[in-house]
Design an enzyme around this catalytic site. Structure first.
Site, mmCIF file in Angstrom:
data_model
loop_
_atom_site.group_PDB
_atom_site.id
_atom_site.type_symbol
_atom_site.label_atom_id
_atom_site.label_comp_id
_atom_site.label_asym_id
_atom_site.label_seq_id
_atom_site.Cartn_x
_atom_site.Cartn_y
_atom_site.Cartn_z
ATOM 1 N N ALA A 9 0.803 -1.231 0.000
ATOM 2 C CA ALA A 9 0.000 0.000 0.000
ATOM 3 C C ALA A 9 0.836 1.280 0.000
ATOM 4 C CB ALA A 9 -0.933 0.006 1.214
ATOM 5 N N ARG A 10 2.099 1.202 0.446
ATOM 6 C CA ARG A 10 2.934 2.415 0.444
ATOM 7 C C ARG A 10 3.882 2.440 -0.764
ATOM 8 N NH1 ARG A 10 2.539 1.283 6.039
ATOM 9 N NH2 ARG A 10 4.543 0.248 6.239
ATOM 10 N N VAL A 13 2.843 1.822 -6.990
ATOM 11 C CA VAL A 13 1.531 1.496 -7.563
ATOM 12 C C VAL A 13 0.493 1.333 -6.460
ATOM 13 C CG1 VAL A 13 0.247 -0.091 -9.045
ATOM 14 C CG2 VAL A 13 2.651 0.371 -9.518
ATOM 15 N N ASP A 37 3.704 -4.433 8.471
ATOM 16 C CA ASP A 37 2.330 -4.382 8.992
ATOM 17 C C ASP A 37 1.773 -5.809 9.122
ATOM 18 O OD1 ASP A 37 2.561 -1.641 8.693
ATOM 19 O OD2 ASP A 37 1.518 -1.623 6.751
ATOM 20 N N ARG A 39 -0.959 -8.669 8.593
ATOM 21 C CA ARG A 39 -1.919 -8.877 7.489
ATOM 22 C C ARG A 39 -3.350 -9.062 7.996
ATOM 23 N NH1 ARG A 39 1.850 -12.925 3.915
ATOM 24 N NH2 ARG A 39 1.823 -14.016 5.891
ATOM 25 N N THR A 75 1.819 -7.980 -9.145
ATOM 26 C CA THR A 75 3.239 -8.235 -8.890
ATOM 27 C C THR A 75 3.773 -9.226 -9.915
ATOM 28 O OG1 THR A 75 2.779 -7.913 -6.555
ATOM 29 C CG2 THR A 75 4.896 -8.914 -7.112
ATOM 30 N N ASN A 103 0.290 -6.972 -16.677
ATOM 31 C CA ASN A 103 0.080 -5.547 -16.937
ATOM 32 C C ASN A 103 -1.427 -5.258 -16.952
ATOM 33 O OD1 ASN A 103 0.184 -2.841 -17.915
ATOM 34 N ND2 ASN A 103 2.221 -3.304 -18.741
ATOM 35 N N HIS A 131 11.976 0.913 -18.580
ATOM 36 C CA HIS A 131 11.347 1.198 -17.285
ATOM 37 C C HIS A 131 12.207 2.144 -16.445
ATOM 38 C CE1 HIS A 131 8.803 -2.285 -18.223
ATOM 39 N NE2 HIS A 131 7.976 -1.830 -17.297
ATOM 40 N N LYS A 135 13.001 -0.361 -10.793
ATOM 41 C CA LYS A 135 12.286 -1.628 -11.011
ATOM 42 C C LYS A 135 13.146 -2.804 -10.549
ATOM 43 C CE LYS A 135 9.857 -4.327 -14.538
ATOM 44 N NZ LYS A 135 8.877 -4.773 -13.543
ATOM 45 N N THR A 142 5.661 -8.000 -18.409
ATOM 46 C CA THR A 142 4.945 -7.736 -19.667
ATOM 47 C C THR A 142 5.754 -8.236 -20.863
ATOM 48 O OG1 THR A 142 4.051 -5.763 -18.628
ATOM 49 C CG2 THR A 142 3.830 -5.914 -21.020
HETATM 50 N N1 LIG Z 1 0.696 -5.771 -13.419
HETATM 51 C C1 LIG Z 1 0.836 -4.458 -13.568
HETATM 52 O O1 LIG Z 1 0.044 -3.793 -14.239
HETATM 53 C C2 LIG Z 1 1.966 -3.771 -12.880
HETATM 54 C C3 LIG Z 1 2.830 -4.512 -12.124
HETATM 55 N N2 LIG Z 1 3.811 -3.893 -11.411
HETATM 56 C C4 LIG Z 1 4.579 -4.757 -10.525
HETATM 57 O O2 LIG Z 1 4.114 -4.535 -9.191
HETATM 58 C C5 LIG Z 1 5.177 -4.732 -8.273
HETATM 59 C C6 LIG Z 1 5.333 -3.490 -7.410
HETATM 60 O O3 LIG Z 1 5.760 -2.404 -8.209
HETATM 61 P P1 LIG Z 1 6.018 -0.955 -7.557
HETATM 62 O O4 LIG Z 1 4.767 -0.444 -6.926
HETATM 63 O O5 LIG Z 1 6.687 -0.150 -8.607
HETATM 64 O O6 LIG Z 1 7.071 -1.338 -6.419
HETATM 65 P P2 LIG Z 1 7.363 -0.574 -5.045
HETATM 66 O O7 LIG Z 1 8.663 -1.119 -4.549
HETATM 67 O O8 LIG Z 1 7.209 0.902 -5.212
HETATM 68 O O9 LIG Z 1 6.169 -1.053 -4.104
HETATM 69 C C7 LIG Z 1 6.097 -2.318 -3.511
HETATM 70 C C8 LIG Z 1 5.694 -2.097 -2.070
HETATM 71 O O10 LIG Z 1 5.422 -3.359 -1.495
HETATM 72 C C9 LIG Z 1 6.088 -3.417 -0.244
HETATM 73 N N3 LIG Z 1 6.277 -4.807 0.121
HETATM 74 C C10 LIG Z 1 7.340 -5.624 -0.097
HETATM 75 N N4 LIG Z 1 7.105 -6.827 0.444
HETATM 76 C C11 LIG Z 1 5.886 -6.773 1.018
HETATM 77 C C12 LIG Z 1 5.106 -7.706 1.739
HETATM 78 N N5 LIG Z 1 5.547 -8.935 2.001
HETATM 79 N N6 LIG Z 1 3.890 -7.313 2.213
HETATM 80 C C13 LIG Z 1 3.432 -6.060 1.992
HETATM 81 N N7 LIG Z 1 4.144 -5.115 1.310
HETATM 82 C C14 LIG Z 1 5.344 -5.488 0.837
HETATM 83 C C15 LIG Z 1 7.362 -2.639 -0.474
HETATM 84 O O11 LIG Z 1 7.982 -2.255 0.738
HETATM 85 P P3 LIG Z 1 9.624 -2.015 0.743
HETATM 86 O O12 LIG Z 1 9.846 -0.913 -0.253
HETATM 87 O O13 LIG Z 1 9.902 -1.651 2.144
HETATM 88 O O14 LIG Z 1 10.218 -3.309 0.303
HETATM 89 C C16 LIG Z 1 6.798 -1.434 -1.241
HETATM 90 O O15 LIG Z 1 6.251 -0.461 -0.378
HETATM 91 C C17 LIG Z 1 6.391 -5.097 -9.133
HETATM 92 O O16 LIG Z 1 6.503 -6.499 -9.246
HETATM 93 C C18 LIG Z 1 6.054 -4.486 -10.485
HETATM 94 O O17 LIG Z 1 6.723 -5.103 -11.547
HETATM 95 C C19 LIG Z 1 3.990 -2.555 -11.460
HETATM 96 C C20 LIG Z 1 3.200 -1.775 -12.234
HETATM 97 C C21 LIG Z 1 2.113 -2.330 -13.016
HETATM 98 O O1 LIG Z 2 7.659 -2.444 -12.342
HETATM 99 C C1 LIG Z 2 6.929 -1.751 -13.112
HETATM 100 O O2 LIG Z 2 6.938 -0.519 -13.094
HETATM 101 C C2 LIG Z 2 6.039 -2.458 -14.038
HETATM 102 N N1 LIG Z 2 5.943 -3.752 -13.961
HETATM 103 C C3 LIG Z 2 5.145 -4.582 -14.775
HETATM 104 C C4 LIG Z 2 6.017 -5.496 -15.614
HETATM 105 O O3 LIG Z 2 7.080 -5.934 -15.140
HETATM 106 O O4 LIG Z 2 5.633 -5.816 -16.738
HETATM 107 C C5 LIG Z 2 4.125 -3.813 -15.578
HETATM 108 C C6 LIG Z 2 4.610 -2.501 -16.098
HETATM 109 O O5 LIG Z 2 5.556 -2.735 -17.076
HETATM 110 C C7 LIG Z 2 5.196 -1.659 -14.962
#
Ligand SMILES: NC(=O)C1=CN([C@@H]2O[C@H](COP(=O)(O)OP(=O)(O)OC[C@H]3O[C@@H](n4cnc5c(N)ncnc54)[C@H](OP(=O)(O)O)[C@@H]3O)[C@@H](O)[C@H]2O)C=CC1
Ligand SMILES: O=C(O)C1=N[C@H](C(=O)O)C[C@H](O)C1
Length: 246
Positions: A9-10, A13, A37, A39, A75, A103, A131, A135, A142
Site C-alpha cells: 500500500a505504500r 503502484v 504491517d 496482514r 506483482t 500488466n 522502465h 524496477k 509484460t
Molecule cells: N501488473 C501491472 O500492471 C503492474 C505490475 N507492477 C509490478 O508490481 C510490483 C510493485 O511495483 P512498484 O509499486 O513499482 O514497487 P514498489 O517497490 O514501489 O512497491 C512495492 C511495495 O510493497 C512493499 N512490500 C514488499 N514486500 C511486502 C510484503 N511482504 N507485504 C506487503 N508489502 C510489501 C514494499 O515495501 P519495501 O519498499 O519496504 O520493500 C513497497 O512499499 C512489481 O513487481 C512491479 O513489476 C507494477 C506496475 C504495473
Molecule cells: O515495475 C513496473 O513498473 C512495471 N511492472 C510490470 C512489468 O514488469 O511488466 C508492468 C509494467 O511494465 C510496470
C-alpha cells in the site's frame, strides 16, 4: 460495496491504487498493508490487491487464499511453476479466485494482443522494454508474456526463429532469449513503463509501442479485476478475457 485490501500500500503502484479504491463509490478500502504491517485486517476484505515484490507475492497469495480472500495480483515474477502452485492452493479452497496479470494498463493488454496477432506474419520479432531504474526485475513481466504469446503464435503457424547470423558478441548484447524471442531491458531515470515490439519482414517493419505515462494507467484495469474476480472461477491469467479479447 466490495471490501478491498491493498498489499504494498505504500509502494509506487499500491499508493495509487489505495487512492483509486477510496475514490470508487462501489469499493471500500478496509486494509492498507505494507512491509512490517500485520496482514490480519486483510481477513475482512473480499478482494486483496497485491503489488509488492516477486519475492513476497507467493506468501501473500497463500495467506489470502487460506483466509478465503479473492486476489487481484499485479506483482511480477510468475512462471508456469508458480501458476501451478497457485492452482493447487485454489483447488483446495473452492469458491476462492485469483486474477494475475503482468500488466493492467488497457493499452498494454492491447499491445500484447496485437503483437501476438502480428508475430506469425514477420520473419523477425524482438522486444525492447523500458522502465524506471527502481524496477526490481528484468525483463519485465509484460515483456516475458509478450514474448511467450508471440512465440506461441509463431510456433502454431509454423514460423521458425527470427534470423540472426551473430557469431561474435559481448555477453548480453543480444538481450535475453525469452521463449525464442530476444528481449532487451532499458532502465532509465525519467521513465515509468514502456515497451516496443519490433517486427521485421520483406522491406518493411512494424513497431507496436505502448507507454504508461503515469501509474494511474494501471488503476482502471485493476478495479475492473476487483469487480469481476468473484465470478472468475479458480485462476485467471491476464486481463485479456475481461476485455473480450479471448
Ligand atoms: N501488473 C501491472 O500492471 C503492474 C505490475 N507492477 C509490478 O508490481 C510490483 C510493485 O511495483 P512498484 O509499486 O513499482 O514497487 P514498489 O517497490 O514501489 O512497491 C512495492 C511495495 O510493497 C512493499 N512490500 C514488499 N514486500 C511486502 C510484503 N511482504 N507485504 C506487503 N508489502 C510489501 C514494499 O515495501 P519495501 O519498499 O519496504 O520493500 C513497497 O512499499 C512489481 O513487481 C512491479 O513489476 C507494477 C506496475 C504495473
Ligand atoms: O515495475 C513496473 O513498473 C512495471 N511492472 C510490470 C512489468 O514488469 O511488466 C508492468 C509494467 O511494465 C510496470
Amino acid at each position: 460495496m466490495i471490501k478491498v485490501g491493498v498489499l504494498g500500500a505504500r509502494g509506487r503502484v499500491g499508493a495509487e491504487l489505495c487512492r483509486a479504491v477510496e475514490a470508487a463509490e462501489d469499493l471500500e478500502l478496509v486494509a492498507a498493508v505494507d512491509v512490517g504491517d500485520a496482514r490480519d485486517p486483510l481477513a475482512s476484505a473480499e478482494v486483496a490487491i497485491d503489488f509488492t515484490h516477486p519475492d513476497a507475492v507467493m506468501d501473500n497469495l497463500h495467506w489470502c487464499i487460506e483466509h478465503g480472500v479473492h486476489t487481484v495480483v499485479g506483482t511480477t515474477g510468475f512462471d508456469e511453476g508458480r501458476f501451478e502452485t497457485v492452482r493447487g492452493w485454489l483447488a483446495s479452497h473452492p469458491g476462492v479466485n485469483s486474477l494475475i496479470a503482468p500488466n493492467f494498463a488497457v493499452g498494454a493488454v492491447l499491445m500484447m494482443h496485437f503483437a501476438q496477432k502480428a508475430a506469425p506474419f514477420f520473419d523477425s520479432v524482438e522486444i525492447v522494454e523500458l522502465h524506471h531504474p527502481n524496477k526490481a526485475d528484468a525483463p519485465s513481466g509484460t515483456a516475458r508474456r509478450t514474448a511467450e504469446l508471440a512465440n506461441a503464435a509463431r510456433e502454431k503457424a509454423g514460423v521458425g526463429r527470427s534470423p540472426d547470423a551473430t557469431t561474435t558478441a559481448l555477453e548480453g548484447a543480444r538481450g535475453a532469449d525469452v521463449g525464442g524471442v530476444r528481449v532487451h531491458a532499458v532502465r532509465l531515470a525519467g521513465l515509468i513503463a514502456h515497451q516496443e515490439v519490433l517486427l521485421g519482414g520483406h522491406g518493411e517493419t512494424l513497431t507496436i509501442r505502448h507507454d504508461s505515462l503515469s501509474r494511474e494507467s494501471f488503476s482502471p484495469g485493476v478495479l475492473l479485476g476487483v469487480r469481476r474476480v468473484v465470478e472468475l472461477p479458480g485462476l485467471t491469467v491476464g486481463l485479456e478475457s475481461l476485455l473480450g479479447l479471448g
